[in-house]
Design an enzyme around this catalytic site. Structure first.
Site, mmCIF file in Angstrom:
data_model
loop_
_atom_site.group_PDB
_atom_site.id
_atom_site.type_symbol
_atom_site.label_atom_id
_atom_site.label_comp_id
_atom_site.label_asym_id
_atom_site.label_seq_id
_atom_site.Cartn_x
_atom_site.Cartn_y
_atom_site.Cartn_z
ATOM 1 N N HIS A 31 12.277 -11.656 11.195
ATOM 2 C CA HIS A 31 11.127 -11.911 11.420
ATOM 3 C C HIS A 31 11.347 -11.966 12.787
ATOM 4 C CE1 HIS A 31 9.871 -10.599 8.185
ATOM 5 N NE2 HIS A 31 9.510 -9.194 8.292
ATOM 6 N N HIS A 266 10.416 -6.152 15.062
ATOM 7 C CA HIS A 266 9.232 -6.636 14.083
ATOM 8 C C HIS A 266 10.138 -7.669 12.938
ATOM 9 C CE1 HIS A 266 6.665 -7.727 10.752
ATOM 10 N NE2 HIS A 266 7.529 -6.688 10.186
ATOM 11 N N GLU A 415 -15.913 -12.103 -2.448
ATOM 12 C CA GLU A 415 -14.768 -12.455 -4.063
ATOM 13 C C GLU A 415 -13.630 -13.198 -3.455
ATOM 14 O OE1 GLU A 415 -16.783 -9.987 -3.615
ATOM 15 O OE2 GLU A 415 -17.810 -10.177 -5.580
ATOM 16 N N HIS A 477 -18.075 -3.345 -15.008
ATOM 17 C CA HIS A 477 -18.438 -4.647 -15.566
ATOM 18 C C HIS A 477 -17.924 -5.349 -16.644
ATOM 19 C CE1 HIS A 477 -21.082 -3.761 -11.970
ATOM 20 N NE2 HIS A 477 -21.776 -5.282 -12.081
#
Ligand SMILES: Cc1ncc(C[n+]2csc(CCOP(=O)(O)OP(=O)(O)O)c2C)c(N)n1
Length: 671
Positions: A31, A266, A415, A477
């Site tokens: 890059h 890029h 999280e 869950h």
């Protein structure tokens, strides 16, 4: 593309650009555009902004630098080489080659001066917040009047991609809330990503967004204006309350007449012809590659050398600190080597058989609180689940904007960022971080776990509510495939203890572990405490699998399991014995710890001659056949769960003593 001056600093910046372009061209991959646009901001950091000593990349009070836009790593490698780190021109020429020190994205532990492995966008951004928290904690614990032992900052270069990733928002929100004024982020605002202009998908006002998070935002309109960048960095250094974002308008591929400001700069080499054009633009010899003018090398090496004096000064300060505060200094020296204070293990609790049932999450909470006083560097918290995960250190306060000695962390319901922040904390010597949530939400934090495993660093992650045993919360869950999924990560250690005493030893192993993250997988529901006088000692957990209950005579089968299912196996063993069927029970809390044992030990636990083996675990059956072989059987769950009380679910899925007895008999009778 008009800025062209021939000062030594401009030549130096252009050298970085051209080194990056040449390395990408030689590798035929990489890059080039990002370093061409961001070289001036890098130049300001490495020559004026940051304190670092290339000759000792481990100096405790160095400023930390993170390239969150890891794909632009030739920028970082160029500065590391030029300022005098242990990285040679030859290393730059081997960019992206097998076993080089210059891999495609920066890798911690491989290259001197790389603080953290980056590449997955957003991670470096969020790691920085962990580094900043760790710095604040160290400063609050060890700094004294006249002794600013830890006063370093965390510098991050981040990109449009970083700004788009969700983890960045989570981490930035928390950083603003915690007022982490030691964060100085430079945003390479070049308006280009892989598919083209960022406005294809990204039009929000980033400055306003960060202001809303509580950051101190500055805008530099011209990314080539090193005086403006320098001024903004100085302002950011002076700002002690708010984290800083400096939004710097740059141009990807700056200096490339045909590729500047386009996505084609890029992610691929510019091409031989264009590379020559770039060199012409910067008044470099188009026929030469990897050219570093002597005066440029001298200039950067001098900048690097300033760090030697700075570190020497700090070393003198620390010597005086040692005289005045010998205990604190000794504590830091011990902990920063990754050692633990003598005697901490004496405080580990012991649970008695016959006590009432206790969930392993609860046992874990008791362990944490029993040892917290003796391990001052053990700090952590949860993603808004501390009452459920039992992770609060009850005698200690929370880490907040105004209390940096607090040891309880409130990561909020974030999280993913929690995982990345734990990594930044774990990368700071002297800190042992832990974070907690439900096992199912490990799904929300897999990227940082994987990176911790790649880096072989050791955050401790507490995952509770580890199976259908969580009951009524239901399918969404109830973890099914999470255990095997975590076990499949190289360098990861997963421990699912069978009772309270195994939980004690799971913590002991986790705290003594090096070389990779440890997940402690714990129950919501109560479990009986296994009698250590009648059965094997829970300390055997350290071997990953052990014969918990041997059979009275030659076993006709082996029952193996982990966590909440182990007590069922002991009961099944007794029932079978009453029918004159003899089996042994193996507790297998950790596949990874077992794999580290020698072959003799493995043969003792799973003798080759006894292949009638039944594995029982309330999760995916995938992988267990490695241990039970094709001749064995697995009682697991390969569907999603249900919403119901835990006992009903265990019955429904066949996790009963009677079913285990039946399955064992069937296995023994199978020809
Ligand atoms: C999580 C993640 N998703 C996707 C990628 C692949 N990728 C690498 S760079 C990039 C975007 C590049 O845009 P930007 O961040 O602006 O970098 P620049 O174009 O300025 O070099 C993407 C999508 C990645 N590295 N990480």
């Amino acid at each position: 593309m008009t800025v062209k001056t021939n000062t030594i600093e401009q030549t130096a910046i252009n050298t970085v650009r051209i080194l990056s372009v040449d390395a990408v061209q030689k590798a035929n991959s990489g890059h080039p555009g990002m370093p061409m646009g961001a070289a001036p901001m890098g130049h300001v950091l490495w020559t004026r902004g940051m304190n670092y000593n290339p000759h000792n990349p481990h100096w405790a009070n160095r400023d930390r630098f993170i390239l969150s836009a890891g794909h632009g790593c030739m920028l970082q490698y160029s500065f590391l080489y030029l300022t005098g780190y242990d990285l040679s021109m030859d290393d730059l020429k081997h960019f992206r080659q097998l076993h080089s020190k210059t891999p495609g994205h920066p890798e911690y532990g491989l290259t001197s001066g790389i603080e953290v492995t980056t590449g997955p966008l957003g991670q470096g951004f969020a790691n920085g917040v962990g580094f900043a928290i760790a710095q604040q904690f160290l400063a609050a614990r060890y700094n004294k009047t006249g002794f600013p032992i830890f006063d370093y900052n965390i510098y991050v270069i981040c990109s449009d991609g970083d700004m788009m990733e969700g983890v960045t928002s989570e981490a930035a929100s928390l950083a603003g809330h915690l007022q982490l004024g030691n964060l100085i982020y430079l945003y390479d605002d070049n308006h280009i990503s892989i598919e083209g202009k960022t406005e294809l998908a990204f039009t929000e006002d980033v400055a306003k967004r960060f202001e809303a998070y509580g950051w101190y935002v500055q805008v530099v309109e011209d990314g080539n204006d090193i005086e403006a960048i320098n001024k903004a960095v100085k302002n950011a250094q002076a700002e002690k309350q708010k984290p800083s974002l400096i939004k710097i308008r740059t141009h990807i591929g700056y200096g490339s007449p045909n590729k500047v400001d386009t996505a084609s700069a890029h992610g691929s080499p510019l091409g031989e012809v264009e590379v020559k054009q770039v060199k012409k633009f910067f008044d470099f010899d188009p026929e030469k590659s990897f050219e570093v003018p002597d005066e440029v090398l001298r200039f950067y090496r001098e900048a690097g050398k300033k760090g030697i004096a700075k570190e020497n000064e700090w070393n003198d300060l620390f010597e005086k600190y040692k005289e005045k505060y010998p205990e604190l200094a000794a504590e830091y020296e011990l902990l920063s080597k990754g050692k633990l204070p003598d005697g901490w293990k004496d405080h580990l609790p012991v649970f008695k058989a016959g006590d009432e049932n206790i969930a392993t999450r609860k046992a874990s909470g008791k362990v944490l609180n029993a040892i917290a006083d003796y391990l001052p560097n053990l700090i952590g918290g949860s993603a808004d689940l501390s009452p459920s995960t039992d992770t609060e250190l009850t005698k200690y306060k929370s880490f907040t904007a105004t209390n940096r000695v607090g040891r309880n962390f409130h990561f909020g319901i974030r999280e993913h960022a929690m995982g990345s922040i734990l990594n930044g904390m774990a990368l700071t010597k002297g800190i042992i971080p832990y974070g907690a949530t439900f096992l199912i939400f490990s799904e929300y934090m897999r990227p940082p776990i994987r990176l911790a495993a790649i880096m072989k660093i050791r955050p401790i992650i507490i995952y509770t509510h580890d199976s259908i045993g969580l009951g009524e919360d239901g399918t969404t869950h109830q973890p099914i495939e999470q255990l095997i999924s975590l076990r499949s990560i190289p360098n990861m250690t997963v421990i699912r203890p069978a009772d309270a005493n195994e939980t004690v030893h799971a913590w002991r192993v986790a705290l003594e572990h090096r070389d990779g993250p440890v997940a402690l997988v714990l129950t919501r529901q109560g479990l009986p405490v296994i009698d250590q006088d009648k059965y094997a000692k829970a300390s055997e957990l350290e071997k990953g699998a052990y014969i918990l209950s041997d059979s009275e005579s030659e076993p006709q089968a082996i029952l193996v399991g982990s966590g909440s299912e182990v007590s069922l196996l002991i009961k099944a063993q007794e029932k079978l014995k009453a029918q004159k069927i003899f089996v042994s029970v193996v507790s297998m809390p950790s596949w990874e710890l077992f794999e580290k044992q020698d072959n003799d030990y493995k043969e003792k636990v799973f003798p080759a001659k006894q292949k009638k083996r039944l594995a029982v675990e309330a999760g995916s059956t995938l992988g267990w056949h490695k241990y039970v072989t094709d001749e064995g059987d697995v009682l697991g769950i390969d569907t999603f769960g249900h919403s119901a009380p835990a006992e009903d679910l265990f019955k429904f899925f066949g996790f009963t003593v009677d079913n285990i007895v039946e399955k064992t008999k069937k296995l023994i009778n199978k020809k």
